[in-house]
Design an enzyme around this catalytic site. Structure first.
Site, PDB file in Angstrom:
ATOM      1  N   HIS A  72       0.831  -1.220   0.000  1.00 41.87           N
ATOM      2  CA  HIS A  72       0.000   0.000   0.000  1.00 41.87           C
ATOM      3  C   HIS A  72       0.863   1.267   0.000  1.00 41.87           C
ATOM      4  O   HIS A  72       0.429   2.316   0.455  1.00 41.87           O
ATOM      5  CB  HIS A  72      -0.936   0.037   1.210  1.00 41.87           C
ATOM      6  CG  HIS A  72      -1.699  -1.235   1.434  1.00 41.87           C
ATOM      7  ND1 HIS A  72      -2.973  -1.440   0.964  1.00 41.87           N
ATOM      8  CD2 HIS A  72      -1.345  -2.390   2.064  1.00 41.87           C
ATOM      9  CE1 HIS A  72      -3.384  -2.657   1.313  1.00 41.87           C
ATOM     10  NE2 HIS A  72      -2.415  -3.254   1.964  1.00 41.87           N
ATOM     11  N   GLU A  95       9.734   7.792 -16.785  1.00 32.53           N
ATOM     12  CA  GLU A  95       8.399   8.305 -17.104  1.00 32.53           C
ATOM     13  C   GLU A  95       7.979   7.932 -18.527  1.00 32.53           C
ATOM     14  O   GLU A  95       6.828   7.568 -18.773  1.00 32.53           O
ATOM     15  CB  GLU A  95       8.366   9.817 -16.923  1.00 32.53           C
ATOM     16  CG  GLU A  95       8.546  10.234 -15.465  1.00 32.53           C
ATOM     17  CD  GLU A  95       8.817  11.718 -15.338  1.00 32.53           C
ATOM     18  OE1 GLU A  95       7.881  12.460 -15.049  1.00 32.53           O
ATOM     19  OE2 GLU A  95       9.966  12.142 -15.545  1.00 32.53           O
ATOM     20  N   LYS A 129      16.413  21.168 -11.219  1.00 28.67           N
ATOM     21  CA  LYS A 129      15.713  19.908 -11.498  1.00 28.67           C
ATOM     22  C   LYS A 129      16.586  18.849 -12.160  1.00 28.67           C
ATOM     23  O   LYS A 129      17.434  19.149 -12.999  1.00 28.67           O
ATOM     24  CB  LYS A 129      14.497  20.169 -12.401  1.00 28.67           C
ATOM     25  CG  LYS A 129      13.328  20.844 -11.729  1.00 28.67           C
ATOM     26  CD  LYS A 129      12.740  20.052 -10.559  1.00 28.67           C
ATOM     27  CE  LYS A 129      11.927  18.869 -11.003  1.00 28.67           C
ATOM     28  NZ  LYS A 129      10.702  19.260 -11.690  1.00 28.67           N
ATOM     29  N   SER A 131      15.397  20.783 -16.397  1.00 35.02           N
ATOM     30  CA  SER A 131      14.205  21.578 -16.700  1.00 35.02           C
ATOM     31  C   SER A 131      14.639  22.827 -17.441  1.00 35.02           C
ATOM     32  O   SER A 131      15.708  23.379 -17.178  1.00 35.02           O
ATOM     33  CB  SER A 131      13.503  21.946 -15.396  1.00 35.02           C
ATOM     34  OG  SER A 131      12.713  23.100 -15.578  1.00 35.02           O
TER      35      SER A 131
END
Ligand code: ARG
Length: 450
Positions: free
Chosen positions: A153, A287, A280, A274
């Protein structure tokens, strides 16, 4: 090719609409191999002389070489790879080229080519998975003893090791390979000789053709052989599931490299920055892998829906089988290669993993097990430990520093020895459990098997 019956030329819009050469050109090596095997069977049946067969074989090999070198001009007016090659052959060697299509249809031809393509790509995907597995195994070996929390979970559950976590993915990928081998075995039979749907009055030696093409046998029903796209659906499912596995791995890595977890550092070469926020460092490979999985599942749906309403045997809808097939094969090969490279270069932050696993709450189950070993039924032990946990949450006193005997006399002082990560892991020695020894043994087993 069918000018005999028609008085009008095909509309140019229909030509553009119906062509498949823009993508099925990729079948060319298989189309050539299939045609050579077919021509040899024609020669053996006395339909071609030695000389004619040699001309056809030589012509086809030259066409194949030209396509490989990018010197071949594909024509949309010739619809697909089969007619482009045949027309060019006749142009190069003359009327004898027109004999090649005897006892054959594009329907059994495309079924043959596609099976051969799938077989080749199954071997490539298998190799791609195998090298990703090897990468994971080496990282598992490096981090065999690195303790981290295991989650259910997405809540910290019990301690495991990084090695054990990574080897979980090696298991999944091995099942994908099992499915690939199974699919390969089932698809490896030759449909050539099934003709358009009902075989031919000219009987060529189907077994010999199958043999030459490396098939294990021949299809047993000409109608099924022409209509069947099961092997593509199977392969698209296997690729989808492999994608789903890699998507879950991606999700783990995305979480792990967040500041909140901080368990892993991905290399600069496998992350991006970024355009706006200078600080970043983004896990784009993970992804995109996760994103591409949607595409793989979509391709499977695409094929299943295309086939579901088709009466047997061939319907032109079946031409739509190839774009999703090619796309899924290309996508998974790329996904496997880039993930393999990224994972080989990643570095686990063992201190962070250990710190996250050091909460004594993760050993609450071990404490219950200790009560069980002293004779307390598990349900009661669960409740007793639950009380201690509730106390700890209320008072802020860590579980391993509490006066447990004050909660219940069933607790003894020695039971506190469960609050050691090394003891906890060392106790998990059953096959499949995450003790460091087990992980090391599994690493050796995988090294031998891969
Ligand atoms: N390009 C076609 C396909 O991919 C080849 C088979 C064509 N057969 C036909 N009867 N029109 O399915």
């Amino acid at each position: 090719m069918w000018k005999g019956r028609f008085a009008q030329d095909t509309s140019s819009l229909v030509e553009q609409f119906g062509e498949s050469i823009s993508y099925d050109w990729r079948l060319f090596p298989h189309d050539v191999a299939g045609s050579i095997a077919h021509a040899r069977a024609q020669k053996n049946a006395g339909l071609l002389t030695e000389e004619e067969f040699s001309q056809i074989e030589k012509g086809l090999k030259e066409i194949e070489a030209d396509i490989k070198e990018g010197k071949f001009e594909f024509r949309t007016s010739l619809e697909d790879i089969h007619m482009n090659i045949e027309a060019e052959l006749t142009k190069r060697i003359g009327a004898v080229g027109g004999k090649l299509h005897t006892a054959r249809s594009r329907n059994d031809q495309v079924a043959t080519d596609t099976r051969l393509y799938c077989r080749t790509q199954i071997d490539n995907i298998n190799a791609g998975i195998s090298s990703l597995q090897k990468t994971l195994v080496e990282q598992a070996s490096k981090y065999a003893g690195a303790v981290m929390p295991g989650y259910t979970h997405l809540q910290r559950g019990q301690p495991v090791t990084v090695g054990h976590h990574l080897l979980a993915y090696v298991e999944m990928l091995q099942r994908d390979r099992g499915r690939l081998n199974d699919c390969r075995r089932r698809l490896n039979i030759s449909p050539l000789g099934s003709g358009a749907l009902a075989g031919s009055t000219i009987n060529l030696d189907r077994e010999a053709i199958a043999d030459e093409l490396g098939f294990d046998g021949v299809t047993r029903n000409s109608m099924d052989a022409i209509a069947d796209r099961d092997y593509i659906a199977e392969l698209l499912f296997i690729i989808s599931l492999c994608g789903v596995h890699l998507s879950r791995l991606s999700e783990d890595l995305i979480l792990w490299c967040s500041s909140e977890f901080g368990f892993v550092t991905l290399s600069d070469a496998h992350t991006t920055g970024s355009s706006l926020m200078p600080q970043k460092k983004n896990p784009d490979v993970c992804e995109i892998t996760r994103g591409k999985t949607g595409r793989l599942v979509g391709n499977l749906m695409n094929l299943l829906v295309a086939v579901k309403g088709l009466p047997i045997t061939y319907n032109r809808d079946l031409q739509e089988d190839k774009p999703p097939l090619f796309d899924s094969v290309d996508t998974i090969l790329m996904v496997l290669a880039v993930n393999s490279e990224m994972i080989a270069a990643m570095e686990m932050r063992e201190d962070k993993c250990l710190a996250a696993a050091s909460d004594p709450m993760l050993l609450a189950t071990d404490l219950a097990d200790a009560l069980v070993k002293s004779g307390v039924p598990f349900r009661s032990a669960h409740e007793l430990v639950g009380k201690a946990v509730g106390e700890s949450v209320k008072t802020g006193v860590p579980l391993d520093e509490m006066d447990l005997a004050a909660i219940d006399p069933a607790y003894t002082e020695e039971m506190k020895s469960v609050f050691s990560l090394s003891t906890a892991l060392a106790a998990r020695t059953n096959p499949g459990a995450p003790s460091v020894e087990n992980v090391k043994r599994e690493v050796e087993r995988w090294r031998a098997c891969l």
